[in-house]
Write an enzyme that holds these catalytic residues in place. Structure first.
Site, PDB file in Angstrom:
ATOM      1  N   GLU A 254      25.177  42.566   8.504  1.00  0.00           N
ATOM      2  CA  GLU A 254      26.380  42.939   7.764  1.00  0.00           C
ATOM      3  C   GLU A 254      25.994  44.062   6.820  1.00  0.00           C
ATOM      4  OE1 GLU A 254      28.843  41.711   4.118  1.00  0.00           O
ATOM      5  OE2 GLU A 254      29.067  40.082   5.566  1.00  0.00           O
ATOM      6  N   CYS A 288      30.505  43.850  -0.692  1.00  0.00           N
ATOM      7  CA  CYS A 288      30.620  44.634   0.540  1.00  0.00           C
ATOM      8  C   CYS A 288      32.052  44.709   1.042  1.00  0.00           C
ATOM      9  CB  CYS A 288      29.741  44.019   1.628  1.00  0.00           C
ATOM     10  SG  CYS A 288      27.976  44.041   1.260  1.00  0.00           S
TER      11      CYS A 288
END
Length: 518
Positions: A254, A288
């Site tokens: 990720e 994020c």
């Protein structure tokens, strides 16, 4: 040093769980609220990684042989333990990141929810499955889910509890052992989360922790494990993927994001503005999946902008270990420097600051005001580069089509948000956005907290998924065992031509049999 509730003895006790095989250089851990040195951790080496992986591998077989229900029971106890003992976890996460207590509490909720979900859903997902055999009735075919072996996890500093253990939980449930390389800035938070898991019944040898830098420990870990899970920057993720490829192991990554938020022409401007606040400034923008680009239909642009700027200016910046502050500190001097550089560059090239735009050393050394910019253009660094701080850019758009086109005009594809009065319309727009997760009338929490559904990015935002079935099954190798009874599948004593005609007829006949009878 800033007054806090975590003593030096407790920090030292947690560091006893690190794998250290000799004398090591020490790395300072900085407390963001004050800028003071909190403690020091060992700068691990490849020898430490070797020892950690060896210990984990030795413990793995006995764990994998335990019934999956026993492994799930550990996760159930852990969920309860995390909720009951959350005060120290919150203190530790705040101490090492500078985040608000509310943001730290989101980590506790995530870990407990993830543990509960996989404890409930995992045993069924890991159960061996019968599949249709080559010859119905004569071929018994079963697919088993075997653990990968030793899983390496490289976790970042921004969510040190969630990203240290939430990926480890399904890996452990699947019968693997784990070696964790936490961020050097937040090692104590990871150690505490791991200690509570051991207290819940996990054999300690199954979860090893090595501290140090990514260049030494992280790279060495990828070379030695059977699967790697990485969360961090796109640049570092490419290096991890390349190294994993050379080792012929699988990985999930990720990575970065420049996440868009769309406000459609039928959205209520004030409701959307309040939602955009939650989407843009959690953890001081160091998330994020938080928003950095806002595309607002021109028909609602001005009322949205006014409401959003006013709400941004009302946010309370603060340090401390109690609930109350809306926005905390950036984690480090490096983060502050990046945010300042991005904003200064934009202003110098013509962007307007509608709110914020200043560091706040009067509150703490790394604080920066939540900032709203208008007039951002492609030559500015923050136009398409992730800032990872409390800075967002507003863009008016003429149509929904333009909003979708501009949202998709990015190398990233992690998370997005759509605000619409008509939810069905919002959902249709969401399906056209090139991101791994898209929220309608919510910023990020709806998709992230749906732990039964996969979460992850596309394009430069990564590969693989956490959460959902994928988040568990990625830690397994499917093994097919087929048992043939009676008739052979090859030609045997028959001439090849005869066997070929017989098999042709059999396949044609079989194709006419309904699926449920095969």
């Amino acid at each position: 040093m800033y007054e806090h509730r975590v003593g030096a003895n407790r920090l030292a006790s947690l560091r006893e769980d690190l794998v250290v095989t000799g004398e090591r250089e020490q790395l300072d851990v900085i407390e963001p609220f004050s800028g003071d040195v909190l403690a020091s951790i060992p700068a691990g080496t490849e020898a430490d990684v070797d020892a950690a992986v060896e210990r984990a591998r030795a413990a793995r077989t006995a764990w994998a042989n335990r019934p999956v229900e026993e492994r799930a029971a550990v996760l159930e106890r852990y969920a309860e333990r995390v909720l009951d003992d959350q005060a120290e976890l919150l203190d530790m996460a705040q101490l090492e990141t500078g985040k608000t207590r509310r943001d730290a509490f989101e980590e506790v909720l995530d870990v407990a929810q993830t543990a509960t979900h996989y404890a409930d859903a995992g045993p069924d997902l890991l159960t061996s499955e019968r599949r249709r055999g080559a010859l119905p009735g004569l071929t018994k075919t079963t697919v088993h889910r075997q653990p990968k072996g030793v899983v390496g996890i490289i976790a970042p500093w921004n969510y040190p509890v969630t990203l240290a253990v939430s990926d480890a939980l399904p890996a452990l449930l699947a019968g693997n052992a784990v070696v964790l390389k936490p961020a050097e800035e937040t090692t104590h938070s990871a150690l505490l989360a791991r200690r509570l898991l051991v207290d819940a019944g996990l054999p300690p040898e199954l979860f090893q922790v090595v501290s140090g830098t990514g260049e030494r420990v992280g790279a060495g870990l990828v070379d030695r494990v059977d699967y790697v899970c990485f969360t961090g920057s796109t640049e570092a993720g490419r290096s991890v993927a390349e190294r994993a490829g050379r080792a012929l192991i699988d990985c999930s990554l990720e990575l970065g994001g420049k996440n868009p938020l769309l406000v459609l022409d039928d959205a209520d401007p004030e409701t959307a503005a309040n939602g955009a606040i939650r989407a843009s400034f959690p953890n001081a923008g160091q998330l994020c999946i938080s928003t950095e680009r806002l595309y607002v239909h021109e028909s609602v642009y001005e009322p949205f902008r006014d409401a959003f700027v006013a709400a941004t200016e009302d946010l309370d910046l603060g340090s401390g270990f109690e609930f109350g502050a809306d926005v905390g500190s950036l984690q480090s001097a490096a983060q502050l420097e990046k945010v300042e550089r991005h904003v200064d560059d934009a202003v110098e090239k013509g962007a307007d600051v509608l709110a914020g735009g200043r560091a706040r050393p009067d509150i703490g050394p790394f604080f920066y005001e939540p900032t709203v910019l208008e007039g951002v253009t492609p030559e500015m660094t923050l136009y398409d580069e992730e800032t990872f701080g409390p800075v967002v850019s507003l863009f008016p758009v003429h149509s929904v089509e333009e909003a979708i086109e501009r949202a998709n005009d990015s190398p990233y594809g992690l998370n997005a948000s759509v605000w619409a009065g008509d939810r069905d319309r919002g959902e249709r727009v969401a399906e056209r956005i090139d991101c791994g997760t898209v929220n309608v009338n919510e910023g990020y929490a709806a998709s992230w907290a749906s732990v039964d559904a996969p979460m992850g990015g596309v394009d430069d935002s990564g590969i693989g998924r956490r959460h959902g079935d994928d988040g568990l099954l990625k830690y397994t190798e499917p093994q097919t065992v087929a048992v043939q009874r009676g008739v052979r599948i090859d030609s045997g004593p028959l001439p090849d031509a005869v066997w070929a005609r017989l098999m042709t007829g059999a396949v044609k006949l079989l194709s006419q049999v309904p699926e449920r009878f095969r």
